[in-house]
Design a protein around this motif. Structure first.
Motif, PDB file in Angstrom:
ATOM      1  N   LEU A 112      -9.217  -5.966  37.690  1.00 56.60           N
ATOM      2  CA  LEU A 112      -9.161  -4.554  38.098  1.00 56.60           C
ATOM      3  C   LEU A 112      -8.119  -3.824  37.255  1.00 56.60           C
ATOM      4  N   GLU A 113      -6.957  -4.447  37.143  1.00 61.04           N
ATOM      5  CA  GLU A 113      -5.860  -3.850  36.380  1.00 61.04           C
ATOM      6  C   GLU A 113      -6.287  -3.615  34.930  1.00 61.04           C
ATOM      7  N   LEU A 114      -6.862  -4.652  34.333  1.00 63.25           N
ATOM      8  CA  LEU A 114      -7.226  -4.591  32.920  1.00 63.25           C
ATOM      9  C   LEU A 114      -8.355  -3.598  32.686  1.00 63.25           C
ATOM     10  N   ALA A 115      -9.356  -3.611  33.564  1.00 66.56           N
ATOM     11  CA  ALA A 115     -10.497  -2.712  33.395  1.00 66.56           C
ATOM     12  C   ALA A 115     -10.029  -1.260  33.497  1.00 66.56           C
ATOM     13  N   THR A 116      -9.092  -1.004  34.392  1.00 63.06           N
ATOM     14  CA  THR A 116      -8.600   0.363  34.554  1.00 63.06           C
ATOM     15  C   THR A 116      -7.871   0.815  33.295  1.00 63.06           C
ATOM     16  N   VAL A 117      -7.074  -0.071  32.722  1.00 62.60           N
ATOM     17  CA  VAL A 117      -6.356   0.279  31.496  1.00 62.60           C
ATOM     18  C   VAL A 117      -7.329   0.541  30.367  1.00 62.60           C
ATOM     19  N   ARG A 118      -8.339  -0.311  30.252  1.00 66.62           N
ATOM     20  CA  ARG A 118      -9.273  -0.179  29.129  1.00 66.62           C
ATOM     21  C   ARG A 118     -10.167   1.046  29.271  1.00 66.62           C
ATOM     22  N   GLU A 119     -10.447   1.420  30.491  1.00 67.12           N
ATOM     23  CA  GLU A 119     -11.339   2.556  30.719  1.00 67.12           C
ATOM     24  C   GLU A 119     -10.544   3.835  30.872  1.00 67.12           C
ATOM     25  N   ILE A 120      -9.338   3.852  30.309  1.00 70.63           N
ATOM     26  CA  ILE A 120      -8.401   4.931  30.636  1.00 70.63           C
ATOM     27  C   ILE A 120      -8.967   6.310  30.300  1.00 70.63           C
ATOM     28  N   LYS A 121      -9.860   6.384  29.316  1.00 68.61           N
ATOM     29  CA  LYS A 121     -10.393   7.687  28.896  1.00 68.61           C
ATOM     30  C   LYS A 121     -11.193   8.331  30.022  1.00 68.61           C
ATOM     31  N   ASN A 122     -12.105   7.536  30.590  1.00 65.53           N
ATOM     32  CA  ASN A 122     -12.890   8.123  31.679  1.00 65.53           C
ATOM     33  C   ASN A 122     -12.547   7.493  33.029  1.00 65.53           C
ATOM     34  N   ALA A 123     -11.294   7.043  33.122  1.00 69.23           N
ATOM     35  CA  ALA A 123     -10.902   6.403  34.371  1.00 69.23           C
ATOM     36  C   ALA A 123     -10.568   7.452  35.414  1.00 69.23           C
ATOM     37  N   LYS A 124     -11.064   7.203  36.609  1.00 68.62           N
ATOM     38  CA  LYS A 124     -10.621   8.036  37.716  1.00 68.62           C
ATOM     39  C   LYS A 124     -10.473   7.129  38.930  1.00 68.62           C
ATOM     40  N   ARG A 125      -9.684   7.574  39.858  1.00 65.92           N
ATOM     41  CA  ARG A 125      -9.509   6.739  41.028  1.00 65.92           C
ATOM     42  C   ARG A 125     -10.704   6.930  41.939  1.00 65.92           C
ATOM     43  N   GLU A 126     -11.389   5.840  42.215  1.00 67.78           N
ATOM     44  CA  GLU A 126     -12.577   5.950  43.060  1.00 67.78           C
ATOM     45  C   GLU A 126     -12.134   6.232  44.495  1.00 67.78           C
ATOM     46  N   THR A 127     -12.737   7.279  45.078  1.00 71.15           N
ATOM     47  CA  THR A 127     -12.361   7.611  46.442  1.00 71.15           C
ATOM     48  C   THR A 127     -13.506   7.387  47.419  1.00 71.15           C
ATOM     49  N   ARG A 128     -14.696   7.178  46.893  1.00 75.60           N
ATOM     50  CA  ARG A 128     -15.837   6.980  47.782  1.00 75.60           C
ATOM     51  C   ARG A 128     -16.353   5.550  47.622  1.00 75.60           C
ATOM     52  N   VAL A 129     -16.904   5.042  48.703  1.00 78.10           N
ATOM     53  CA  VAL A 129     -17.387   3.659  48.703  1.00 78.10           C
ATOM     54  C   VAL A 129     -18.438   3.439  47.616  1.00 78.10           C
ATOM     55  N   LEU A 130     -19.391   4.371  47.552  1.00 73.06           N
ATOM     56  CA  LEU A 130     -20.491   4.180  46.628  1.00 73.06           C
ATOM     57  C   LEU A 130     -20.016   4.157  45.176  1.00 73.06           C
ATOM     58  N   GLY A 131     -19.077   5.062  44.876  1.00 79.46           N
ATOM     59  CA  GLY A 131     -18.536   5.115  43.518  1.00 79.46           C
ATOM     60  C   GLY A 131     -17.858   3.813  43.144  1.00 79.46           C
ATOM     61  N   LEU A 132     -17.104   3.289  44.090  1.00 80.08           N
ATOM     62  CA  LEU A 132     -16.387   2.044  43.827  1.00 80.08           C
ATOM     63  C   LEU A 132     -17.361   0.885  43.632  1.00 80.08           C
ATOM     64  N   LEU A 133     -18.390   0.847  44.483  1.00 79.74           N
ATOM     65  CA  LEU A 133     -19.359  -0.245  44.360  1.00 79.74           C
ATOM     66  C   LEU A 133     -20.104  -0.163  43.029  1.00 79.74           C
ATOM     67  N   GLN A 134     -20.389   1.052  42.603  1.00 78.79           N
ATOM     68  CA  GLN A 134     -21.021   1.232  41.288  1.00 78.79           C
ATOM     69  C   GLN A 134     -20.111   0.707  40.185  1.00 78.79           C
ATOM     70  N   PHE A 135     -18.825   1.023  40.341  1.00 82.03           N
ATOM     71  CA  PHE A 135     -17.836   0.580  39.364  1.00 82.03           C
ATOM     72  C   PHE A 135     -17.809  -0.955  39.285  1.00 82.03           C
ATOM     73  N   ILE A 136     -17.860  -1.599  40.454  1.00 75.42           N
ATOM     74  CA  ILE A 136     -17.876  -3.067  40.475  1.00 75.42           C
ATOM     75  C   ILE A 136     -19.166  -3.582  39.851  1.00 75.42           C
ATOM     76  N   ASN A 137     -20.257  -2.946  40.250  1.00 73.17           N
ATOM     77  CA  ASN A 137     -21.582  -3.357  39.807  1.00 73.17           C
ATOM     78  C   ASN A 137     -21.717  -3.331  38.287  1.00 73.17           C
ATOM     79  N   THR A 138     -21.125  -2.330  37.678  1.00 72.75           N
ATOM     80  CA  THR A 138     -21.291  -2.172  36.230  1.00 72.75           C
ATOM     81  C   THR A 138     -20.049  -2.613  35.459  1.00 72.75           C
TER      82      THR A 138
END
Lengths: 134, 220
Positions: free
Chosen positions: B93-119
């Motif tokens: 999680l830590e590493l993916a957030t750093v690497r995706e820093i350009k389009n990184a945002k803090r997921e606030t909704r369940v669906l968004g987070l699950l999509q993030f995990i999924n992909t």
């Protein structure tokens, strides 16, 4: 291309896997399968000793009128025996591919105990699919 | 007097062939190695080349065998595998957030987070996206991430007496860590649902904490 059956022998001559790929082959009793594999193991060992060529690998092919038996021995002493119809080509390549499947789906399976009989669904499945694809 | 040092030197020569001495010499060589470039010196944005699947398979096979020792049941073993995955998830999680820093945002909704995990997370660890993401029809707090061919299970045939065991619990642990890290506490369990086409198919059941459901209602 007809492959009749496959035998896998561990390094202590124990039969750890046996499977027929064609219907209509006469079934032996489980004891006979063990005798068969034990006999081949012994003959193989003798052949490699009495060979005039130094460091012989032992029997590789046994050709008869009704079948052809190809043996592939791995570096660890496991033997793969493939029994096919007499004019089968490329048994050697088939055995190498089966060895790959064995290395993947048997050796990498945490529930398989080495040198023990092979009971792995994935191995059965992939082996069956491979033999069918020949 | 002059003869005295000679036997002592000879004895030290002898001790150099002693295994005890060899251990000490290898210790000094490892301290040398630690002075070389470490993982912290490397560029974080550069993806490491993909690791051979066999390497993972052998390591994971040992992990499964290790987690099998002294367990009382399938449940406990799955919990252990999940705990291993949890450690992976926290770091990924830590590493993916750093690497995706350009389009990184803090997921606030369940669906968004699950999509993030999924992909993103799935791609970062397993090099592919998960096959489906579904919402449970009857339970409001349950989601399902479906993987037809989970990497952890690639070479594993579970024996019949342990048929309820799914070694992909390891991957469930990864999901749990990511969700915890994003402040979406949830309980994730892996269930194998073999089909004719996909014998390894696994459903990761995500059961959200009531707290998350409540928060989700406020945000609507």
């Amino acid at each position: 291309m007809v492959v009749y059956s496959l035998y896998i022998l561990n390094k202590a001559a124990g039969l750890i896997y046996q499977r027929d790929f064609n219907e209509g082959l006469r079934k032996l009793s489980s004891n006979d399968y063990l005798v068969l594999s034990g006999t081949f193991h012994a003959v193989h060992a003798i052949a490699s000793r009495i060979s005039p060529v130094p460091s012989s690998s032992g029997i590789e092919v046994l050709e008869t009128e009704t079948f052809r038996l190809q043996c592939f021995q791995t570096l660890t002493g496991t033997k793969f025996l493939l029994i096919s119809e007499p004019r089968q080509q490329g048994s050697d390549a088939i055995l190498r591919r089966i060895y790959e499947l064995y290395a993947d789906y048997v050796i990498k399976n945490p529930f398989y105990q080495i040198e023990m009989p092979v009971r792995c669904d994935l191995f059965d499945r992939h082996l069956g699919a491979y033999i069918k694809s020949l | 007097m002059s003869k005295l040092p000679t036997p002592s030197r000879a004895s030290s020569d002898k001790s150099s062939s002693h295994p005890g001495f060899a251990v000490r010499s290898s210790a000094t060589s490892s301290s040398l190695a630690s002075r070389r470039a470490t993982v912290y010196d490397r560029n974080m944005n550069r993806r490491a080349p993909d690791l051979a699947l066999s390497t993972f398979a052998f390591l994971f096979s040992e992990m499964v065998q290790y987690s099998q020792k002294n367990v009382k049941g399938v449940q406990e073993m799955e919990n252990r595998l999940s705990a291993y995955g949890y450690h992976v998830g926290q770091r990924v999680l830590e590493l993916a957030t750093v690497r995706e820093i350009k389009n990184a945002k803090r997921e606030t909704r369940v669906l968004g987070l699950l999509q993030f995990i999924n992909t993103t997370i799935w791609k970062a660890i397993f090099g592919k996206v998960a096959d489906a993401l579904e919402k449970s029809k009857d339970q409001e707090d349950e989601y399902m991430i479906i993987d037809n061919n989970p990497v952890a299970n690639s070479y594993i045939s579970v024996p019949k007496e342990l048929s309820s065991l799914d070694c992909a619990s390891f991957q469930a642990g990864v999901i749990e860590a990511v969700m915890d890290g994003c402040q979406f506490p949830a309980k994730i369990t892996a269930h194998s649902v073999p089909t004719e086409l996909y014998p390894l198919k696994t459903v990761f059941l995500v059961k959200l904490d009531p707290l998350v459901i409540e928060r989700e209602k406020y945000m609507r």
